[in-house]
Write an enzyme that holds these catalytic residues in place. Structure first.
Site, short mmCIF file in Angstrom:
data_model
loop_
_atom_site.label_atom_id
_atom_site.label_comp_id
_atom_site.label_asym_id
_atom_site.label_seq_id
_atom_site.Cartn_x
_atom_site.Cartn_y
_atom_site.Cartn_z
N LYS A 1 0.83 -1.19 0.00
CA LYS A 1 0.00 0.00 0.00
C LYS A 1 0.87 1.25 0.00
O LYS A 1 0.44 2.34 -0.36
CB LYS A 1 -0.89 0.03 1.27
CG LYS A 1 -1.78 -1.15 1.43
CD LYS A 1 -2.49 -1.07 2.79
CE LYS A 1 -3.23 -2.32 3.11
NZ LYS A 1 -3.77 -2.28 4.50
N GLY A 2 2.11 1.08 0.45
CA GLY A 2 2.98 2.23 0.73
C GLY A 2 3.18 3.19 -0.41
O GLY A 2 3.19 4.41 -0.21
N ASP B 1 14.63 -0.57 1.93
CA ASP B 1 15.27 -0.76 3.22
C ASP B 1 16.29 -1.90 3.09
O ASP B 1 17.40 -1.68 2.63
CB ASP B 1 14.12 -1.07 4.21
CG ASP B 1 14.55 -1.15 5.64
OD1 ASP B 1 14.78 -0.09 6.24
OD2 ASP B 1 14.64 -2.27 6.18
N LYS C 1 17.36 3.71 2.15
CA LYS C 1 18.22 3.71 3.34
C LYS C 1 19.41 2.80 3.06
O LYS C 1 19.37 1.60 3.36
CB LYS C 1 17.47 3.12 4.54
CG LYS C 1 16.23 3.87 4.99
CD LYS C 1 15.62 3.10 6.16
CE LYS C 1 14.30 3.64 6.58
NZ LYS C 1 13.59 2.76 7.53
N PHE D 1 13.03 5.50 11.25
CA PHE D 1 11.77 4.88 10.85
C PHE D 1 10.81 6.00 10.48
O PHE D 1 10.51 6.89 11.27
CB PHE D 1 11.17 3.97 11.94
CG PHE D 1 10.10 3.10 11.34
CD1 PHE D 1 10.43 1.96 10.62
CD2 PHE D 1 8.76 3.46 11.44
CE1 PHE D 1 9.46 1.19 10.00
CE2 PHE D 1 7.78 2.69 10.81
CZ PHE D 1 8.13 1.55 10.11
N ASP E 1 3.77 3.57 6.73
CA ASP E 1 2.97 3.30 7.92
C ASP E 1 3.80 2.75 9.06
O ASP E 1 4.93 2.27 8.87
CB ASP E 1 1.89 2.27 7.60
CG ASP E 1 2.48 0.86 7.46
OD1 ASP E 1 3.42 0.70 6.64
OD2 ASP E 1 2.03 -0.05 8.17
N ARG F 1 -0.44 6.57 7.32
CA ARG F 1 -0.24 6.62 5.86
C ARG F 1 -0.77 7.92 5.25
O ARG F 1 -0.28 8.38 4.23
CB ARG F 1 -0.96 5.45 5.18
CG ARG F 1 -0.35 4.08 5.46
CD ARG F 1 -0.91 3.08 4.45
NE ARG F 1 -0.71 1.70 4.85
CZ ARG F 1 0.38 0.98 4.58
NH1 ARG F 1 1.40 1.54 3.94
NH2 ARG F 1 0.48 -0.28 4.96
P1 IMP Z 1 12.69 -4.01 2.23
O1 IMP Z 1 12.19 -5.24 1.59
O2 IMP Z 1 13.38 -4.29 3.55
O3 IMP Z 1 13.55 -3.15 1.32
O4 IMP Z 1 11.44 -3.18 2.69
C1 IMP Z 1 10.76 -2.38 1.85
C2 IMP Z 1 9.39 -2.05 2.42
O5 IMP Z 1 9.39 -1.99 3.85
C3 IMP Z 1 9.00 -0.68 1.95
O6 IMP Z 1 8.38 -0.71 0.69
C4 IMP Z 1 8.07 -0.24 3.06
O7 IMP Z 1 6.77 -0.72 2.81
C5 IMP Z 1 8.64 -0.89 4.31
N1 IMP Z 1 9.52 0.07 5.03
C6 IMP Z 1 10.87 0.14 5.00
N2 IMP Z 1 11.32 1.15 5.75
C7 IMP Z 1 10.22 1.76 6.26
C8 IMP Z 1 10.03 2.90 7.12
O8 IMP Z 1 10.95 3.61 7.56
N3 IMP Z 1 8.73 3.20 7.43
C9 IMP Z 1 7.67 2.48 6.95
N4 IMP Z 1 7.81 1.42 6.15
C10 IMP Z 1 9.07 1.06 5.81
MG MG Z 2 6.52 -0.49 -0.05
#
Ligand code: IMP
Ligand code: MG
Length: 179
Positions: free
Chosen positions: A45-46, A105, A133, A154, A161, A167
């Site tokens: 949803k992000g 992330d 990040k 964060f 979210d 959101r």
């Molecule tokens: P990854 O698979 O660890 O790269 O995570 C990516 C997903 O984690 C992003 O698309 C977000 O939905 C969520 N995410 C990563 N960092 C944050 C944050 O700081 N706040 C909220 N959601 C996050």
């Molecule tokens: Mg996302």
């Protein structure tokens, strides 16, 4: 009570989106051939808000689809496994694909999606994120378009979210949870 501190204002986010859209529009104007269009995949949803804003700034013809992946529980740490909760509705085969995510992330979500898309032989796949990040990266995934690098905070708001809250905030905030 959790504490929220403004990190990027709606105006700053809009400026990042303008820069990204200008670059993407220029690149695809030369990549797309006559009668071709871009196939944009937004990660729910992000990235719903980022995706809606960015595609309205793009000047190349495009089609839009959505995917929903889950790797996060209700906390602030990735579980490391990615699952598909909602898949795209048309085949990526033979298309120029641009994936939009709001934040990278560990990189696991985009790596998983990229590998899955590549398996169905698209013409090209590129990744775009509003935020990244780098200090949190666990897998080596190449992101083609990056709005801005951020430190390990964060963040919530503008689609981001914490346990499904925040959101709808216009600005992006740093969330500090109670110890
Ligand atoms: P990854 O698979 O660890 O790269 O995570 C990516 C997903 O984690 C992003 O698309 C977000 O939905 C969520 N995410 C990563 N960092 C944050 C944050 O700081 N706040 C909220 N959601 C996050
Ligand atoms: Mg996302």
């Amino acid at each position: 009570m959790p504490e929220l501190k403004v990190f990027l204002t709606a105006e700053q986010i809009d400026w990042l989106n303008e820069q990204l859209a200008a670059k993407i529009s220029k690149d695809y104007a030369s990549l797309l051939e006559r009668d071709e269009e871009l196939f944009v995949i937004v990660t729910l949803k992000g990235a719903a808000f980022f995706g809606a804003d960015l595609v309205r700034k793009l000047t190349v013809p495009l089609k839009l689809d959505f995917v929903r992946l889950a790797s996060y529980g209700s906390g602030t740490q990735s579980s490391g496994t990615v699952r598909i909760l909602k898949d795209i509705e048309t085949s990526p085969a033979g298309k120029h694909i641009l994936v939009l995510d709001e934040i990278v992330d560990s990189g696991r979500t985009l790596q998983f999606l990229l590998q899955r898309l590549q398996a169905s032989e698209p013409k090209s796949v590129r990744l775009c994120t509003l935020l990244t990040k780098p200090s949190r990266r666990e897998v080596d995934v190449h992101v083609d378009y990056i709005g801005r690098e951020v430190d390990d905070h964060f963040l919530v708001g503008y689609g981001l979210d914490h346990a499904e809250r925040y959101r709808n905030l216009k600005d992006i905030h740093v969330l500090r949870l109670d110890e």
